[in-house]
Design an enzyme around this catalytic site. Structure first.
Site, PDB file in Angstrom:
ATOM      1  N   ARG A 168     -14.286  73.745 -11.321  1.00 16.90           N
ATOM      2  CA  ARG A 168     -13.315  74.823 -11.581  1.00 16.90           C
ATOM      3  C   ARG A 168     -12.149  74.736 -10.597  1.00 16.90           C
ATOM      4  O   ARG A 168     -12.362  74.450  -9.419  1.00 16.90           O
ATOM      5  CB  ARG A 168     -14.005  76.179 -11.403  1.00 16.90           C
ATOM      6  N   ARG A 197     -11.940  85.552  -2.897  1.00 16.06           N
ATOM      7  CA  ARG A 197     -12.959  86.140  -3.789  1.00 16.06           C
ATOM      8  C   ARG A 197     -14.039  86.865  -2.989  1.00 16.06           C
ATOM      9  O   ARG A 197     -14.552  87.891  -3.413  1.00 16.06           O
ATOM     10  CB  ARG A 197     -13.576  85.045  -4.656  1.00 16.06           C
TER      11      ARG A 197
END
Ligand code: ADP
Ligand code: ADP
Ligand code: ZN
Length: 215
Positions: free
Chosen positions: A160, A171
């Site tokens: 990803r 995150r």
């Protein structure tokens, strides 16, 4: 069986979801997967989400809640579903309560994957996904039989574009400030089960399976 997975990025939510889906045959609803599909299809939700995802920020609640509401209203969710990566904010959890009330199926269980923060970056940096079926692998912890090729469907594996140290840091911050309060939100209702997710994939699944069999 209506279940939510909680846990920081890389704690194993997607991996455990795949195992549950295989055994219990309920739909796996991953907002991350839905956004990635929307981005590659170039839909308006995808274009909006992409700006946030790249940097590791959460996609705004209104966009996220709308796609989940639409998905949960489909017939296949009547028998149950597994929510992975949603809710991630208190506003999303409140919206989910309303959706569940409208649809008449309450959340029965929240599985909270507990992992030492130090384990997360190596898990995320080694993560590889199948381009075709979405199966999750890890370069060393859970490698495919043939490097770069999916065991299940022969598809090509990829990394990803947000699985890098910079985005992971953002995150994690989003997780601790906006998502971890959900542990209390659901613990107060007595439906949140903590699972030690630092153990092997198989050991973690055994514990989850024990809980699911009693539902
Ligand atoms: P991970 O578990 O590794 O954080 P996900 O695949 O669950 O990754 O999510 C990837 C990205 O999609 C997130 O960083 C965020 O930008 C977006 N996203 C996924 N779910 C949500 C959500 N419930 N609310 C807001 N943004 C979300
Ligand atoms: P999440 O969906 O919570 O972001 P994933 O299920 O994608 O997490 O797992 C992140 C990475 O860690 C993947 O590469 C996966 O193969 C690996 N992984 C998952 N569970 C474990 C575990 N119990 N031990 C070691 N590695 C794991
Ligand atoms: Zn595959």
């Amino acid at each position: 069986m209506h279940i939510i997975f909680l846990g920081p990025p890389g704690s194993g939510k997607g991996t455990q979801s795949d195992l549950i889906v295989e055994k219990y045959n309920i739909p796996h609803i991953s907002t991350g997967d839905m956004f990635r599909a929307a981005v590659s299809e170039g839909t308006s939700a995808g274009k909006e989400a992409q700006k946030y995802m790249k940097a590791g920020h959460l996609v705004p609640d209104a966009v996220t809640i709308a796609i989940v509401k639409e998905r949960l209203s489909k017939d296949d969710c009547k028998k149950g579903c597994l929510l992975d990566g949603f809710p991630r904010t208190i506003a999303q959890a409140k919206a989910l309560d309303e959706i569940c009330q409208e649809l008449g199926h309450p959340i029965q269980l929240v599985i909270n994957l507990v992992v030492d923060e130090k384990a997360l970056l190596p898990r995320i940096e080694g993560r590889r996904l199948c381009k075709v079926c979405g199966a999750t692998y890890h370069l060393t912890n859970n490698p495919p039989k043939v490097a770069g090729v999916c065991d299940k469907c022969g598809g090509e594996l990829y990394q990803r574009n947000d699985d890098n140290a910079k985005s992971v840091h953002t995150r994690m911050q989003a997780y601790y400030s906006q998502t971890s309060p959900l542990i209390d939100y659901y613990s107060c209702r007595g439906i949140c089960k903590n699972i030690d997710a630092l153990r092997s994939i198989e050991e973690v699944f055994k514990d989850i399976d024990k809980i699911l069999r009693k539902l």
